[in-house]
Design an enzyme around this catalytic site. Structure first.
Site, mmCIF file in Angstrom:
data_model
loop_
_atom_site.group_PDB
_atom_site.id
_atom_site.type_symbol
_atom_site.label_atom_id
_atom_site.label_comp_id
_atom_site.label_asym_id
_atom_site.label_seq_id
_atom_site.Cartn_x
_atom_site.Cartn_y
_atom_site.Cartn_z
ATOM 1 N N GLY A 121 0.797 -1.218 0.000
ATOM 2 C CA GLY A 121 0.000 0.000 0.000
ATOM 3 C C GLY A 121 0.830 1.268 0.000
ATOM 4 O O GLY A 121 0.319 2.350 0.284
ATOM 5 N N LEU A 124 4.544 1.026 -4.081
ATOM 6 C CA LEU A 124 5.676 0.299 -4.666
ATOM 7 C C LEU A 124 5.189 -0.951 -5.391
ATOM 8 O O LEU A 124 5.966 -1.822 -5.752
ATOM 9 C CB LEU A 124 6.693 -0.069 -3.586
ATOM 10 C CG LEU A 124 7.288 1.152 -2.873
ATOM 11 C CD1 LEU A 124 8.160 0.716 -1.704
ATOM 12 C CD2 LEU A 124 8.093 2.000 -3.860
ATOM 13 N N SER A 126 3.090 -3.565 -4.496
ATOM 14 C CA SER A 126 3.076 -4.890 -3.870
ATOM 15 C C SER A 126 1.987 -5.756 -4.478
ATOM 16 O O SER A 126 2.139 -6.979 -4.578
ATOM 17 C CB SER A 126 2.888 -4.764 -2.359
ATOM 18 O OG SER A 126 1.596 -4.306 -2.036
ATOM 19 N N GLU A 159 -5.513 -8.783 -11.612
ATOM 20 C CA GLU A 159 -5.774 -7.588 -10.794
ATOM 21 C C GLU A 159 -6.952 -6.788 -11.357
ATOM 22 O O GLU A 159 -7.777 -6.279 -10.606
ATOM 23 C CB GLU A 159 -4.509 -6.724 -10.687
ATOM 24 C CG GLU A 159 -4.648 -5.606 -9.670
ATOM 25 C CD GLU A 159 -3.329 -5.064 -9.111
ATOM 26 O OE1 GLU A 159 -2.261 -5.650 -9.384
ATOM 27 O OE2 GLU A 159 -3.390 -4.058 -8.399
ATOM 28 N N ASP A 171 2.740 -1.602 -13.743
ATOM 29 C CA ASP A 171 3.180 -2.280 -12.528
ATOM 30 C C ASP A 171 3.562 -3.730 -12.802
ATOM 31 O O ASP A 171 4.604 -4.205 -12.382
ATOM 32 C CB ASP A 171 2.077 -2.239 -11.468
ATOM 33 C CG ASP A 171 1.753 -0.834 -11.035
ATOM 34 O OD1 ASP A 171 2.463 0.106 -11.463
ATOM 35 O OD2 ASP A 171 0.774 -0.658 -10.284
ATOM 36 N N TYR A 218 -7.918 9.386 -8.167
ATOM 37 C CA TYR A 218 -7.326 8.737 -9.346
ATOM 38 C C TYR A 218 -8.390 8.571 -10.438
ATOM 39 O O TYR A 218 -8.154 8.890 -11.603
ATOM 40 C CB TYR A 218 -6.751 7.389 -8.911
ATOM 41 C CG TYR A 218 -6.150 6.544 -10.009
ATOM 42 C CD1 TYR A 218 -4.865 6.791 -10.473
ATOM 43 C CD2 TYR A 218 -6.862 5.483 -10.563
ATOM 44 C CE1 TYR A 218 -4.298 6.005 -11.464
ATOM 45 C CE2 TYR A 218 -6.306 4.685 -11.553
ATOM 46 C CZ TYR A 218 -5.025 4.956 -11.998
ATOM 47 O OH TYR A 218 -4.487 4.170 -12.979
HETATM 48 P P1 ADP Z 1 0.502 -1.244 -3.683
HETATM 49 O O1 ADP Z 1 0.355 -2.111 -4.888
HETATM 50 O O2 ADP Z 1 0.868 0.152 -4.001
HETATM 51 O O3 ADP Z 1 1.416 -1.824 -2.653
HETATM 52 P P2 ADP Z 1 -2.260 -1.891 -3.408
HETATM 53 O O4 ADP Z 1 -3.335 -1.322 -2.551
HETATM 54 O O5 ADP Z 1 -2.454 -1.924 -4.858
HETATM 55 O O6 ADP Z 1 -0.921 -1.130 -3.000
HETATM 56 O O7 ADP Z 1 -1.995 -3.393 -2.969
HETATM 57 C C1 ADP Z 1 -1.817 -3.732 -1.610
HETATM 58 C C2 ADP Z 1 -2.564 -5.023 -1.351
HETATM 59 O O8 ADP Z 1 -1.815 -6.143 -1.897
HETATM 60 C C3 ADP Z 1 -2.693 -5.345 0.117
HETATM 61 O O9 ADP Z 1 -3.817 -4.719 0.669
HETATM 62 C C4 ADP Z 1 -2.840 -6.853 0.102
HETATM 63 O O10 ADP Z 1 -4.151 -7.222 -0.239
HETATM 64 C C5 ADP Z 1 -1.932 -7.257 -1.037
HETATM 65 N N1 ADP Z 1 -0.596 -7.607 -0.534
HETATM 66 C C6 ADP Z 1 0.561 -6.981 -0.832
HETATM 67 N N2 ADP Z 1 1.606 -7.564 -0.204
HETATM 68 C C7 ADP Z 1 1.105 -8.576 0.524
HETATM 69 C C8 ADP Z 1 1.681 -9.560 1.380
HETATM 70 N N3 ADP Z 1 2.994 -9.604 1.648
HETATM 71 N N4 ADP Z 1 0.844 -10.445 1.949
HETATM 72 C C9 ADP Z 1 -0.472 -10.395 1.700
HETATM 73 N N5 ADP Z 1 -1.068 -9.518 0.892
HETATM 74 C C10 ADP Z 1 -0.305 -8.605 0.302
HETATM 75 MG MG MG Z 2 -1.044 -1.905 -6.453
#
Ligand code: ADP
Ligand code: MG
Length: 381
Positions: A121, A124, A126, A159, A171, A218
């Site tokens: 979140g 970056l 994730s 996604e 991404d 956004y």
């Molecule tokens: P970003 O992609 O910028 O980090 P997002 O809101 O798009 O933010 O994605 C974050 C979401 O991805 C988290 O809320 C979770 O659902 C999932 N996520 C990311 N990393 C993990 C992790 N290590 N374990 C479980 N879920 C994860």
């Molecule tokens: Mg994301």
């Protein structure tokens, strides 16, 4: 292979996984809010990753089990034959399973453990790294060896179509296709890509600001860009995307004030990407003035910066040995980057973080990275 994901797997399920795959987080060097306007972006993979460890279940089980080692540790399950969306974090993995099944890949019931040193979140990416790593892991279990591009496309569909987040392809492309010592130049309208050498170090500063307005703001920007394109087309029907418009066309169009600023940002940012790529191709660093102009444009024309991001960018850019700084990602919180000499960035980071905390009363995480490879099968496969 990181030991930590093996430990997490053993703790939850016992024994060892069959496959471990991982994918990098990303930062975009320049080219912000251009992706959904058919423009160009220039991300790198960073040295923080998500690891996904997988083993098929035995005994005719038809449910896949998932755990994330992140605090708080959360475990769940989904139907291996017909994954459905539940709103939980493992939707990203269930979505990958669903997309791969649709592509006629045999996805059995699995035990899946996730471990990551990539902040979630924080902008970056994730979410993309999780989808990309899961795609690579599930393909390896099924005995397939797909290209990073094809992995990225499946992860993107997971996604967008399954989890339901309308994101561009940057991404997933960065998380899958990035290379060591290179930036990934992506033309978002055609999905063509090119690697350009990028040897500098990058300081990433996570401002720790929650992006509460992010989703709605956004979507609002996307709608504004569509409206701007529709008006520009009255004079220039040949324009396929907003990023194709040149700054002079935008200025001459006399758009309503807000739409004018959004469109001008997109047109000028596209030129800045061209200039940055040209420099890297010549083996030169990205000019600090380009990074500064990108940040100012995001702040003043696109209205997606925050006081925290502005402060970090100004502070970092003033450090000796730092070539330039800007916010990265969609904005409204999240991260800033500074590009420059590795030692200078590492020296500047602790004081910058301490001063940030004193100024804003929140903790900034800051670390130095280089451009690193995207997706990788670390074990098995
Ligand atoms: P970003 O992609 O910028 O980090 P997002 O809101 O798009 O933010 O994605 C974050 C979401 O991805 C988290 O809320 C979770 O659902 C999932 N996520 C990311 N990393 C993990 C992790 N290590 N374990 C479980 N879920 C994860
Ligand atoms: Mg994301």
């Amino acid at each position: 292979v990181t030991e930590a994901v093996l430990v997490a797997f053993a703790r939850q399920f016992g024994g060892e996984p069959l496959v471990v795959a991982s994918a990098a987080g990303r930062v975009n060097l320049i080219g912000e809010h251009t992706d959904y306007n058919g423009g160009e972006v220039l991300p790198i993979g960073i040295g923080r990753r998500i690891y996904v460890a997988v083993r098929p279940r035995t005994g005719g089980e038809r449910r896949s089990r998932v755990v994330s080692a992140d605090d708080p540790a959360v475990a769940g399950e989904f139907d291996a034959d017909a994954p459905t969306r539940t709103g939980a974090w493992w939707d990203y993995i269930a979505g990958v399973a669903c997309q791969l099944r649709a592509a006629h890949v045999d996805v059995p019931a699995l035990d899946i453990a996730v471990w990551s040193d990539l902040p979630r979140g924080a902008g970056l990416s994730s979410s993309a790294a999780l989808c990309v790593a899961a795609t690579a892991a599930l393909l390896a279990v099924a005995g397939h060896d797909w290209s990073p591009r094809d992995i990225a496309l499946v992860a993107h569909r997971a996604e967008v179509d399954f989890v339901g987040v309308a994101v561009g392809i940057m991404d997933q492309f960065a998380s899958a296709m990035a290379r060591d010592g290179a930036a990934l130049h992506v033309w978002c309208d055609t999905t063509a890509t090119e690697c350009v050498p990028f040897a500098d170090a990058v300081l990433i500063v996570d401002t720790g600001v929650e992006r509460t307005v992010r989703g709605s703001a956004y979507q609002e920007r996307r709608a504004e860009c569509q409206a701007a394109l529709a008006l520009l087309r009255l004079a220039h029907p040949e324009l396929r995307t907003l990023a194709e418009a040149v700054p002079d066309q935008v200025v001459a169009a006399g758009l309503p004030e807000t739409l004018h600023r959004r469109a001008l940002h997109v047109a000028q940012e596209t030129r800045r990407v061209h200039a940055a790529v040209a420099a890297l191709r010549r083996g030169e660093p990205i000019a600090g003035a380009l990074l500064a102009a990108s940040h100012a444009s995001l702040r003043d024309l696109y209205d997606c910066s925050t006081p925290e991001l502005d402060w970090v960018v100004e502070r970092a850019a003033a450090e000796p040995g730092v070539c330039g700084a800007r916010l990265t990602g969609a904005g409204w919180g999240g991260c800033a980057i500074a590009i420059g000499d590795e030692d200078a960035l590492a020296d500047a980071a602790p004081a910058l973080a301490a001063d940030y905390e004193a100024r804003f009363g929140r903790t900034a995480r800051a670390w130095v990275t280089r451009a690193e490879r995207g997706v990788r099968v670390d074990m098995g496969g």
